[in-house]
Motif scaffolding. Structure first.
Motif, short mmCIF file in Angstrom:
data_model
loop_
_atom_site.label_atom_id
_atom_site.label_comp_id
_atom_site.label_asym_id
_atom_site.label_seq_id
_atom_site.Cartn_x
_atom_site.Cartn_y
_atom_site.Cartn_z
N ASN A 42 33.99 13.39 42.26
CA ASN A 42 34.76 14.51 41.72
C ASN A 42 36.16 14.48 42.32
O ASN A 42 36.33 14.56 43.54
CB ASN A 42 34.08 15.84 42.04
N HIS A 43 37.17 14.34 41.46
CA HIS A 43 38.59 14.25 41.84
C HIS A 43 39.26 15.48 41.25
O HIS A 43 39.30 15.63 40.03
CB HIS A 43 39.13 12.94 41.25
N CYS A 44 39.74 16.40 42.11
CA CYS A 44 40.35 17.60 41.52
C CYS A 44 41.33 18.26 42.49
O CYS A 44 41.29 18.06 43.70
CB CYS A 44 39.30 18.60 41.08
N ILE A 45 42.20 19.06 41.90
CA ILE A 45 43.15 19.87 42.67
C ILE A 45 42.39 21.03 43.30
O ILE A 45 41.52 21.63 42.68
CB ILE A 45 44.27 20.39 41.75
N GLN A 75 25.92 20.81 47.25
CA GLN A 75 24.75 20.66 48.12
C GLN A 75 23.76 21.80 47.97
O GLN A 75 22.56 21.63 48.24
CB GLN A 75 25.20 20.49 49.57
N ASN A 76 24.22 22.97 47.53
CA ASN A 76 23.31 24.09 47.32
C ASN A 76 22.35 23.84 46.16
O ASN A 76 21.30 24.51 46.06
CB ASN A 76 24.10 25.37 47.06
N LEU A 77 22.69 22.91 45.28
CA LEU A 77 21.82 22.62 44.14
C LEU A 77 20.49 22.02 44.59
O LEU A 77 19.45 22.23 43.96
CB LEU A 77 22.50 21.63 43.19
N GLY A 78 20.53 21.24 45.66
CA GLY A 78 19.36 20.48 46.05
C GLY A 78 19.27 19.21 45.22
O GLY A 78 19.47 19.23 44.01
N GLY A 79 19.02 18.12 45.89
CA GLY A 79 18.91 16.84 45.18
C GLY A 79 20.20 16.07 45.10
O GLY A 79 20.21 14.90 44.72
N LEU A 80 21.32 16.71 45.44
CA LEU A 80 22.61 16.03 45.54
C LEU A 80 23.09 16.12 46.99
O LEU A 80 22.89 17.14 47.65
CB LEU A 80 23.67 16.65 44.63
N GLU A 81 23.71 15.07 47.46
CA GLU A 81 24.25 15.08 48.81
C GLU A 81 25.66 14.50 48.81
O GLU A 81 25.91 13.47 48.18
CB GLU A 81 23.38 14.27 49.77
N VAL A 82 26.55 15.18 49.50
CA VAL A 82 27.93 14.69 49.64
C VAL A 82 27.97 13.63 50.73
O VAL A 82 27.49 13.86 51.85
CB VAL A 82 28.89 15.85 49.96
N LEU A 83 28.54 12.48 50.41
CA LEU A 83 28.64 11.37 51.34
C LEU A 83 30.01 11.27 52.01
O LEU A 83 30.12 10.82 53.14
CB LEU A 83 28.37 10.05 50.61
N HIS A 84 31.05 11.70 51.28
CA HIS A 84 32.41 11.47 51.78
C HIS A 84 33.36 12.36 51.01
O HIS A 84 33.15 12.67 49.82
CB HIS A 84 32.79 10.00 51.56
N GLU A 85 34.41 12.80 51.67
CA GLU A 85 35.50 13.49 50.98
C GLU A 85 36.81 13.13 51.65
O GLU A 85 36.85 12.80 52.84
CB GLU A 85 35.29 15.01 50.96
N GLU A 86 37.89 13.14 50.87
CA GLU A 86 39.22 12.90 51.44
C GLU A 86 40.27 13.66 50.65
O GLU A 86 40.11 13.93 49.46
CB GLU A 86 39.55 11.42 51.48
N ASN A 87 41.33 14.00 51.35
CA ASN A 87 42.44 14.77 50.78
C ASN A 87 43.60 13.82 50.47
O ASN A 87 44.09 13.13 51.36
CB ASN A 87 42.87 15.85 51.78
N LEU A 100 44.59 17.80 46.84
CA LEU A 100 43.84 16.98 45.89
C LEU A 100 42.71 16.29 46.65
O LEU A 100 42.98 15.50 47.57
CB LEU A 100 44.76 15.95 45.23
N HIS A 101 41.48 16.59 46.27
CA HIS A 101 40.34 16.08 47.01
C HIS A 101 39.45 15.17 46.17
O HIS A 101 39.19 15.46 44.99
CB HIS A 101 39.48 17.22 47.55
N HIS A 102 39.01 14.08 46.78
CA HIS A 102 37.91 13.26 46.28
C HIS A 102 36.64 13.69 47.00
O HIS A 102 36.60 13.72 48.24
CB HIS A 102 38.14 11.77 46.61
N VAL A 103 35.60 14.00 46.25
CA VAL A 103 34.29 14.28 46.83
C VAL A 103 33.30 13.30 46.21
O VAL A 103 33.12 13.27 45.00
CB VAL A 103 33.85 15.73 46.56
N LEU A 104 32.69 12.48 47.05
CA LEU A 104 31.73 11.46 46.62
C LEU A 104 30.33 11.90 47.01
O LEU A 104 30.10 12.31 48.15
CB LEU A 104 32.06 10.12 47.29
N GLY A 105 29.39 11.82 46.06
CA GLY A 105 28.03 12.23 46.35
C GLY A 105 27.01 11.32 45.70
O GLY A 105 27.33 10.44 44.90
N VAL A 106 25.75 11.57 46.03
CA VAL A 106 24.64 10.75 45.55
C VAL A 106 23.50 11.65 45.12
O VAL A 106 23.30 12.74 45.66
CB VAL A 106 24.18 9.76 46.65
#
Length: 439
Positions: free
Chosen positions: A311-314, A350-362, A415-421
């Motif tokens: 997810n790439h967003c402002i 992460q509150n959804l359950g079943g998804l996990e954030v691996l990395h984020e950067e600004n 502007l953040h990148h959030v990477l998840g699995v």
């Protein structure tokens, strides 16, 4: 208790009329850092100011008096009733930077009487804004439905993205990429930085030939074509008919039809699933903060177990409140846009359950560089842009992009990148222990 009166209140009690410059002083808190000249010959602000604004018509002061702040200034400027000297209309960054400390306020009732007596009561009656302005939020509900319904989202996207593909080609350059680029250094060209952004996302998602990618809010298909050239099967989706038509034609032109497709559709209507990866590059700003759980739940449902999403967003720099776009951005650029901090995004994932954030950067500073180069393109192609969409619309874009550049530099937005699995039922990863992509 001692009360203090501003100058206009004192003048009101004396029955004195104000000059246009004095009306402006009434609307501004504190000292002006620029010079303002008015059509009645009056002026306010430092004599030696580097930048000046010229109010050319009574309509200009009507816009300022009826909507003190960024909306009134934008109306007067876009309509041509106020001229900014010392900057190009395609990139008014320097005057916006000089004006960033100006604070406006609505005058008191007594001050309004003085302003009305000075300008004439007819000058304070509501007048039509420039044609580039969309309806206020409360009127959109009646005509387009509730915020972030499919109908209203489609209209918001149409307002911003269906301007003219040719205009976007002039501003965005050959990549036709309308999202933050990623720079190895400030000296990189815009095209190099946009290619770098797609490479980074491709690597973060661990895509390889034969994989299936869903690109939500795909724009003109930059990520779609980048992945397809590398043997990935991609479905892109956009609410903009202009974007979808341009992107699909480009896919055919590049011989990528075997791998790529761009649909003119709401993302919620995508039926396929079991994707190896999902990319969302610049869409989250449009969906509404209260819709994040549904949105990330949709992404979860579309991924196979072990699939990655980015997810790439402002964002805002904090998570304390949901912030709707300011009046200028909401009326002229992104109707119904909403932002909040990256922490809220990560929590909702992460509150959804079943998804996990691996990395984020600004990537905040990267967006400031991107906007600077878009403004340069607009300046370089100014006459062509004006011929394509009209001077008013071209000025909206210069004002918006230069203002956003300043916002990213000042940390008003990020502007953040959030990477998840998507995890399996045991919560295990199927990815390397450490970041696997080239920074």
């Amino acid at each position: 208790m001692t009360t203090f009166k501003d100058r206009s209140e004192v003048l009101a009690e004396l029955g004195t009329r104000l000059t246009i410059a004095e009306v402006v002083d009434t609307l501004v808190k504190g000292d002006l850092p620029i010079r303002i000249n008015a059509y009645d010959g009056s002026a306010t602000g430092p004599d030696d100011a580097e930048f000046t604004l010229d109010i050319k018509t009574p309509r200009g002061i009507n816009y300022l008096a009826s909507a003190p702040g960024d909306l009134g200034l934008a109306r007067a400027y876009i309509a041509g009733d106020m001229i900014a000297n010392g900057v190009h209309p395609g990139d008014p960054y320097n005057i916006l930077k000089a004006m960033q400390g100006i604070k406006f306020h609505r005058p008191s009732a007594l001050s309004l009487v003085t302003i009305a007596r000075s300008l004439g009561w007819e000058r304070l009656k509501p007048i039509a804004p420039p044609p580039q302005e969309t309806l206020p939020r409360w009127r959109r509900i009646a005509l387009e439905g509730l915020r972030h319904s499919k109908t209203r989202d489609a209209e918001a996207i149409h307002h911003h993205y269906d301007v003219s593909n040719t205009f976007y080609e002039y501003v965005l350059g050959p990549s036709m990429t309308y999202t933050c680029a990623v720079y190895d250094s400030p000296e990189q060209t815009l095209e190099q930085a946009q290619e770098n952004k797609y490479r980074l996302i491709f690597e973060k998602l661990r895509l390889k030939p034969g994989d299936r990618l869903l690109d939500i809010g795909c724009g003109w298909g930059g990520m779609v074509r980048y992945a397809a050239r590398r043997g990935v099967h991609v479905i892109g989706v956009t609410l903009s008919a202009e974007q979808a038509g341009w992107a699909q034609a480009k896919i055919i032109e590049e011989g990528l039809s075997e791998f790529a497709e761009v649909r003119h559709s709401d993302y919620r209507d995508i039926a396929e699933g079991d994707f190896d990866a999902v990319s969302s590059i610049g869409l989250t700003e449009h969906i509404g903060v209260h819709n994040y759980p549904f949105y990330f739940g949709f992404i979860k449902d579309k991924l196979r177990v072990g699939g990655l999403f980015l997810n790439h967003c402002i964002t805002r720099p904090d998570n304390t409140r949901t912030t709707k776009a300011g009046d200028f951005i909401d009326r002229y650029v992104f109707p119904d846009g909403e932002l909040i901090g990256s922490g809220r995004i990560i929590s909702d994932i992460q509150n959804l359950g079943g998804l996990e954030v691996l990395h984020e950067e600004n990537l905040r500073e990267h967006y400031a560089l991107t906007l600077e180069q878009w403004c340069k393109n607009l300046v370089d192609n100014w006459e062509k842009c004006v011929a394509e969409v009209g001077e008013g619309t071209a000025k909206v874009w210069g004002l918006y992009m230069a203002g956003c550049r300043l916002g990213f530099q000042r940390n008003v937005v990020q502007l953040h990148h959030v990477l998840g699995v998507k995890l399996d039922e045991n919560g295990t990863w199927d990815v390397p222990l450490r970041p696997w992509w080239t920074p």
